[in-house]
Design a protein around this motif. Structure first.
Motif, PDB file in Angstrom:
ATOM      1  N   LYS A 123       1.490   9.273  -5.842  1.00 27.61           N
ATOM      2  CA  LYS A 123       1.995  10.630  -5.590  1.00 27.61           C
ATOM      3  C   LYS A 123       2.888  11.082  -6.746  1.00 27.61           C
ATOM      4  N   GLY A 124       3.693  10.174  -7.273  1.00 26.17           N
ATOM      5  CA  GLY A 124       4.540  10.499  -8.420  1.00 26.17           C
ATOM      6  C   GLY A 124       3.720  10.853  -9.649  1.00 26.17           C
ATOM      7  N   MET A 125       2.554  10.265  -9.770  1.00 20.15           N
ATOM      8  CA  MET A 125       1.671  10.562 -10.908  1.00 20.15           C
ATOM      9  C   MET A 125       1.084  11.968 -10.811  1.00 20.15           C
ATOM     10  N   GLU A 126       1.024  12.509  -9.602  1.00 22.26           N
ATOM     11  CA  GLU A 126       0.470  13.846  -9.402  1.00 22.26           C
ATOM     12  C   GLU A 126       1.188  14.879 -10.274  1.00 22.26           C
ATOM     13  N   ARG A 127       2.509  14.804 -10.328  1.00 23.34           N
ATOM     14  CA  ARG A 127       3.277  15.761 -11.136  1.00 23.34           C
ATOM     15  C   ARG A 127       2.973  15.595 -12.628  1.00 23.34           C
ATOM     16  N   ILE A 128       2.850  14.367 -13.059  1.00 23.95           N
ATOM     17  CA  ILE A 128       2.547  14.111 -14.472  1.00 23.95           C
ATOM     18  C   ILE A 128       1.179  14.686 -14.821  1.00 23.95           C
ATOM     19  N   ILE A 129       0.219  14.501 -13.943  1.00 22.79           N
ATOM     20  CA  ILE A 129      -1.130  15.028 -14.178  1.00 22.79           C
ATOM     21  C   ILE A 129      -1.109  16.552 -14.180  1.00 22.79           C
ATOM     22  N   GLU A 130      -0.381  17.141 -13.241  1.00 21.14           N
ATOM     23  CA  GLU A 130      -0.270  18.608 -13.200  1.00 21.14           C
ATOM     24  C   GLU A 130       0.334  19.140 -14.492  1.00 21.14           C
ATOM     25  N   ASP A 131       1.395  18.503 -14.972  1.00 18.10           N
ATOM     26  CA  ASP A 131       2.020  18.930 -16.228  1.00 18.10           C
ATOM     27  C   ASP A 131       1.033  18.816 -17.389  1.00 18.10           C
ATOM     28  N   TYR A 132       0.274  17.754 -17.415  1.00 20.55           N
ATOM     29  CA  TYR A 132      -0.706  17.546 -18.475  1.00 20.55           C
ATOM     30  C   TYR A 132      -1.785  18.629 -18.428  1.00 20.55           C
ATOM     31  N   VAL A 133      -2.280  18.923 -17.238  1.00 16.17           N
ATOM     32  CA  VAL A 133      -3.321  19.944 -17.087  1.00 16.17           C
ATOM     33  C   VAL A 133      -2.779  21.303 -17.526  1.00 16.17           C
ATOM     34  N   LEU A 134      -1.564  21.639 -17.120  1.00 16.14           N
ATOM     35  CA  LEU A 134      -0.965  22.913 -17.522  1.00 16.14           C
ATOM     36  C   LEU A 134      -0.798  22.994 -19.036  1.00 16.14           C
ATOM     37  N   LEU A 135      -0.397  21.904 -19.655  1.00 17.38           N
ATOM     38  CA  LEU A 135      -0.242  21.852 -21.098  1.00 17.38           C
ATOM     39  C   LEU A 135      -1.587  22.047 -21.792  1.00 17.38           C
ATOM     40  N   GLU A 136      -2.608  21.392 -21.291  1.00 21.67           N
ATOM     41  CA  GLU A 136      -3.956  21.534 -21.844  1.00 21.67           C
ATOM     42  C   GLU A 136      -4.453  22.972 -21.707  1.00 21.67           C
ATOM     43  N   GLU A 137      -4.250  23.566 -20.549  1.00 19.07           N
ATOM     44  CA  GLU A 137      -4.674  24.957 -20.320  1.00 19.07           C
ATOM     45  C   GLU A 137      -3.948  25.902 -21.273  1.00 19.07           C
ATOM     46  N   LYS A 138      -2.697  25.654 -21.518  1.00 22.93           N
ATOM     47  CA  LYS A 138      -1.906  26.490 -22.405  1.00 22.93           C
ATOM     48  C   LYS A 138      -2.467  26.437 -23.831  1.00 22.93           C
ATOM     49  N   ALA A 183       0.835  -1.210   0.000  1.00 21.05           N
ATOM     50  CA  ALA A 183       0.000   0.000   0.000  1.00 21.05           C
ATOM     51  C   ALA A 183       0.866   1.256   0.000  1.00 21.05           C
ATOM     52  N   ARG A 184       1.945   1.236   0.766  1.00 25.98           N
ATOM     53  CA  ARG A 184       2.857   2.389   0.797  1.00 25.98           C
ATOM     54  C   ARG A 184       3.522   2.602  -0.562  1.00 25.98           C
ATOM     55  N   ASP A 185       3.966   1.505  -1.179  1.00 22.39           N
ATOM     56  CA  ASP A 185       4.584   1.618  -2.513  1.00 22.39           C
ATOM     57  C   ASP A 185       3.593   2.185  -3.526  1.00 22.39           C
ATOM     58  N   LEU A 186       2.364   1.706  -3.486  1.00 24.75           N
ATOM     59  CA  LEU A 186       1.350   2.203  -4.420  1.00 24.75           C
ATOM     60  C   LEU A 186       1.020   3.671  -4.154  1.00 24.75           C
ATOM     61  N   ALA A 187       0.993   4.062  -2.886  1.00 26.88           N
ATOM     62  CA  ALA A 187       0.741   5.469  -2.549  1.00 26.88           C
ATOM     63  C   ALA A 187       1.871   6.355  -3.072  1.00 26.88           C
TER      64      ALA A 187
END
Length: 158
Positions: free
Chosen positions: A140-155, A132-136
């Protein structure tokens, strides 16, 4: 590799994995009894994206390459446990694991976790908590990828 060499190698590597964080040597010896050696040649597929979950693995020697949709996403060496997230989540494999070199694996049989839950619930609880800790951490690492994707889409929408 003799049975004794296999056991020694597993006992050397398991305590260094996140899966066995907080697990003492006596518990590791109990777990090692269920593991079996498997050798694969370079290029051999161990897990295939989209397939039902099966066994999990501890890489003892060599390197394994992970791909998603035929694109390399990771490469790792001895001491890595892989395949356990799909087994526990009862989800299709999300990656393909291929032997990048000739490798030696310790197979963690799918049913060994169920057996462990019956025979040693304390050890089973520790392992599940570590998964469970490894998956968490991965989420959490995916959060940055999603943020980058959202910023790219907004741009692109501006």
């Amino acid at each position: 590799m003799s049975e004794k060499q296999l056991e020694d190698k597993i006992i050397e590597l398991l305590p260094k994995t996140s899966l066995f964080g907080g697990v003492d040597l006596k518990e590791i010896h109990f777990f090692v009894e269920s593991l079996v050696e498997k050798r694969c040649k370079a290029g051999e597929i161990i897990l295939k994206e989209g397939e039902s979950p099966g066994d999990s693995y501890l890489l003892l020697e060599g390197e394994v390459k992970l791909t998603v949709r035929d694109r390399r996403v990771d490469k790792f060496g001895p001491g890595t446990v892989f395949g356990i997230d799909s087994t526990i989540g009862i989800q299709k494999q999300i990656t393909t694991a291929t032997a990048a070199t000739d490798i030696i694996l310790a197979i963690i049989p799918k049913m060994s976790l169920y057996t462990l839950s019956q025979k040693n619930p304390d050890l089973f609880s520790k392992l599940i908590l570590n998964v469970a800790r490894d998956l968490a951490r991965a989420l959490k690492g995916m959060e940055r990828i999603i943020e980058d994707y959202v910023l790219l889409e907004e741009k692109h929408l501006l």
